[in-house]
Design a protein around this motif. Structure first.
Motif, short mmCIF file in Angstrom:
data_model
loop_
_atom_site.label_atom_id
_atom_site.label_comp_id
_atom_site.label_asym_id
_atom_site.label_seq_id
_atom_site.Cartn_x
_atom_site.Cartn_y
_atom_site.Cartn_z
N PRO A 63 0.80 -1.23 0.00
CA PRO A 63 0.00 0.00 0.00
C PRO A 63 0.83 1.28 0.00
O PRO A 63 2.04 1.25 0.24
CB PRO A 63 -0.78 -0.11 1.32
N PHE A 64 0.16 2.39 -0.27
CA PHE A 64 0.71 3.75 -0.17
C PHE A 64 1.89 4.00 -1.11
O PHE A 64 2.73 4.84 -0.84
CB PHE A 64 1.13 4.06 1.28
N GLY A 65 1.97 3.23 -2.20
CA GLY A 65 3.07 3.40 -3.14
C GLY A 65 4.40 2.93 -2.60
O GLY A 65 5.45 3.24 -3.18
N THR A 164 0.71 -0.32 8.80
CA THR A 164 1.69 0.10 7.79
C THR A 164 1.72 1.62 7.69
O THR A 164 2.80 2.22 7.58
CB THR A 164 1.34 -0.51 6.43
N ASN A 165 0.55 2.24 7.73
CA ASN A 165 0.49 3.70 7.67
C ASN A 165 1.23 4.32 8.84
O ASN A 165 1.98 5.29 8.70
CB ASN A 165 -0.97 4.15 7.66
N TYR A 363 -6.07 7.80 4.64
CA TYR A 363 -6.58 8.68 3.59
C TYR A 363 -5.92 8.43 2.24
O TYR A 363 -6.57 8.54 1.20
CB TYR A 363 -6.36 10.14 4.03
N ALA A 364 -4.65 8.04 2.25
CA ALA A 364 -3.92 7.86 0.99
C ALA A 364 -4.29 6.57 0.26
O ALA A 364 -4.02 6.44 -0.93
CB ALA A 364 -2.41 7.89 1.25
N GLN A 365 -4.90 5.61 0.96
CA GLN A 365 -5.33 4.35 0.32
C GLN A 365 -6.44 3.73 1.15
O GLN A 365 -6.28 3.52 2.35
CB GLN A 365 -4.16 3.37 0.17
N ALA A 366 -7.52 3.38 0.48
CA ALA A 366 -8.72 2.96 1.21
C ALA A 366 -8.63 1.56 1.78
O ALA A 366 -9.21 1.27 2.83
CB ALA A 366 -9.94 3.05 0.28
N ASN A 493 10.29 6.28 -4.93
CA ASN A 493 10.92 5.25 -5.76
C ASN A 493 11.66 4.18 -4.94
O ASN A 493 12.85 3.92 -5.17
CB ASN A 493 11.89 5.89 -6.76
N PRO A 494 11.00 3.54 -4.01
CA PRO A 494 11.67 2.49 -3.24
C PRO A 494 11.96 1.28 -4.12
O PRO A 494 11.25 1.00 -5.09
CB PRO A 494 10.63 2.14 -2.16
#
Length: 523
Positions: A63-65, A164-165, A363-366, A493-494
């Motif tokens: 998640p979250f990129g 994770t957030n 908020y960045a990913q549901a 860019n991980p």
């Protein structure tokens, strides 16, 4: 999780410890999708309900990129299956909800089932995990395991997402900052709030404002006060009790308000509430007390924190009050990952962050998007095929390992068939991408860690791994995150972490794929 003295349940001898039910009493066998009961009936009607099946619970994308996920929710899953039984009211509701043509014998079957014949192996809670690797491997009678799918997904999806957030916010803020979860009033209902407090603490936050979560899980509590408290006082005349004893109790200041006003007259005034705070703090210092600090809740947080720190240091030097050099500055006001990153780049003097809305609502990913897929039945491997390669499942009952390199970082996770020998330290092993033929590498591990542990054995007399307390899970999470290579952790860019299969499992996946996929015909 409390384990109570053993005892027979309804006449049945059992060696299992009695485990408390889920934290939320709404987590019952009915917390499920209707089609789970439709399928359970169909299994029963076809005489397949006791066939031994293996399901994997996993997710397809971080998640979250980012390129990592924190696994959470396992304890609640074990609490759920330890107490999995249908009540008569629940069975009556199921009977009213299914077609009237369903045979009565099915409801007698539901009355008798529990999870005593189900085995759950899982990655330890608080672990850093990656796509495709099973978080849970659930084995048992197919109808029973099918009924576990929806509640398991519900208990793990949000828990892992918000943990994770929290870990991502911790990574950006840095180790030295105090992170406070302030999301109760903005969370999606009471359960979202309680879960957020628990799993944000697991993911690296230090405390919560949620008093009930503090009671339930032993999470440290922190809080400040709202603007309403300050604005409710129209003047100092409203302060009825003006005396204050010294900290050591040897004397009493009869008019503490006048002492504060005396200090306020000595301080150069700036356009903010900081001089008022400093005057109160200096007056308290005279009586042996130590003020904690201030909270900034609006404006340019980087600039205001720097100006406040300068003011505190000037007070420290001018009046020789060393404690002002350690005065804490807390910031809130819709803070998220991007805010923390921007503050770091601008430079700031903030010691603690109160974070709410963006943290607990994710908020960045549901959603994380965990799935629950059949991988084996009656010792026959099964595969789900799709034109979307990311949705193709990895068949058969598997074992999973994490291989570590010379520097102590994890290099790759590898899945093998259940009967394959495990990877050995210092022995070269070929790791293959599950679906891309050209992606492969030899690895010589310096350490091998088996990921799946048995937390609920299929037989009462078999040993199981006990679930640790929340504080230990939190420590594991922090340690695991510290072990990751920095390029896997960075915000922008991980580097993707490698997830692989053994050469033998790779060959079997593609053999099964070719055998299961329909062959087209051109006219």
């Amino acid at each position: 999780m409390e384990e109570k003295a053993n005892g027979p349940i309804e006449g049945e001898e059992s060696r299992r410890p009695v485990i408390d039910g889920p934290t939320n009493p709404m987590v019952t066998p009915l917390l499920s999708d209707l089609y789970q009961f439709t399928m359970a009936y169909a299994y029963w009607k076809a005489g397949k309900h006791n066939e031994r099946a293996v399901f994997d619970l996993y997710f397809r994308k971080n998640p979250f990129g980012g390129e990592y996920t924190v696994f959470a929710g396992l304890e609640e899953c074990i609490r759920f299956i330890a107490n999995f039984r249908f009540s008569e009211d629940e069975i009556a509701f199921i009977q009213a909800s299914l077609p009237k043509t369903c045979e009565v014998g099915f409801y007698d079957y539901l009355r008798g089932i529990d999870c005593s014949d189900v085995e759950v192996c899982a990655v330890p809670e608080g672990s850093v995990v990656f796509p495709k690797v099973p978080l849970l491997r659930v084995e048992g009678p197919i109808a029973v395991v099918q009924l576990l799918e929806t509640p398991f997904l519900n208990l793990i999806n949000y828990a892992s997402l918000v943990a994770t957030n929290a870990a991502r916010h911790r990574f950006v803020a840095g180790k030295s900052k105090l992170l406070l979860e302030f999301g109760l009033r903005r969370a999606q209902g009471p359960d979202g709030a309680i879960g957020a407090s628990k799993y944000c603490y697991m993911g690296g936050f230090d405390a919560t404002s949620n008093v009930e979560a503090g009671r339930l899980f032993g999470i440290p509590l922190r809080g400040t006060h709202s603007h309403a408290f300050v604005s409710s006082f129209m003047s100092p005349d409203e302060i009825m009790e003006k005396s204050l004893p010294s900290h050591d109790g040897t004397s009493t200041c009869e008019d503490f308000v006048s002492l504060v006003q005396t200090w306020l007259g000595k301080i150069k005034v700036m356009k903010s509430g900081i001089p008022n705070f400093c005057a109160v703090a200096l007056a308290l210092n005279d009586l042996g007390y130590k003020a904690v600090g201030i909270r900034l809740d609006s404006g340019d947080l980087a600039y205001l924190s720097s100006e406040a720190r300068k003011f505190f240091n000037s007070i420290k030097e001018e009046f020789n009050v060393p404690c002002f050099g350690k005065m804490s500055i807390t910031a809130s006001n819709d803070i998220n990952e991007e805010t923390l990153d921007a503050l770091n780049k601008q430079g700031h003097e903030i010691d603690a962050f109160g974070i709410g809305t963006y943290l607990v609502t994710c908020y960045a990913q549901a959603a994380l998007g965990c799935v629950f897929k059949l991988v084996e039945i009656n010792n026959q491997p099964r595969i789900k095929l799709s034109e979307d390669i990311s949705k193709v499942s990895i068949p058969c009952k598997k074992r999973c390992y994490r291989l570590y390199g010379k520097e102590g970082y994890p290099l790759v996770d590898i899945m093998t068939g259940d009967s394959e020998p495990p990877p050995e330290v210092a022995e070269r092993i070929l790791c293959r991408h599950p679906f891309n033929e050209s992606k492969r590498a030899y690895v010589v591990p310096q350490r091998v860690e088996e990921l799946l542990k048995c937390y609920w054995p299929g037989k009462p007399d078999e040993a199981r791994v006990k679930l640790p307390p929340l504080k230990e899970i939190r420590e594991r999470c922090i340690k695991q995150l510290e072990q990751m290579r920095p390029d896997h952790m960075r915000r922008l860019n991980p580097t993707p972490y490698k997830v692989s299969v053994s050469a033998k499992l790779y060959d079997f996946i593609h053999f099964l794929w070719l055998n299961e996929a329909p062959v087209g015909e051109l006219q």
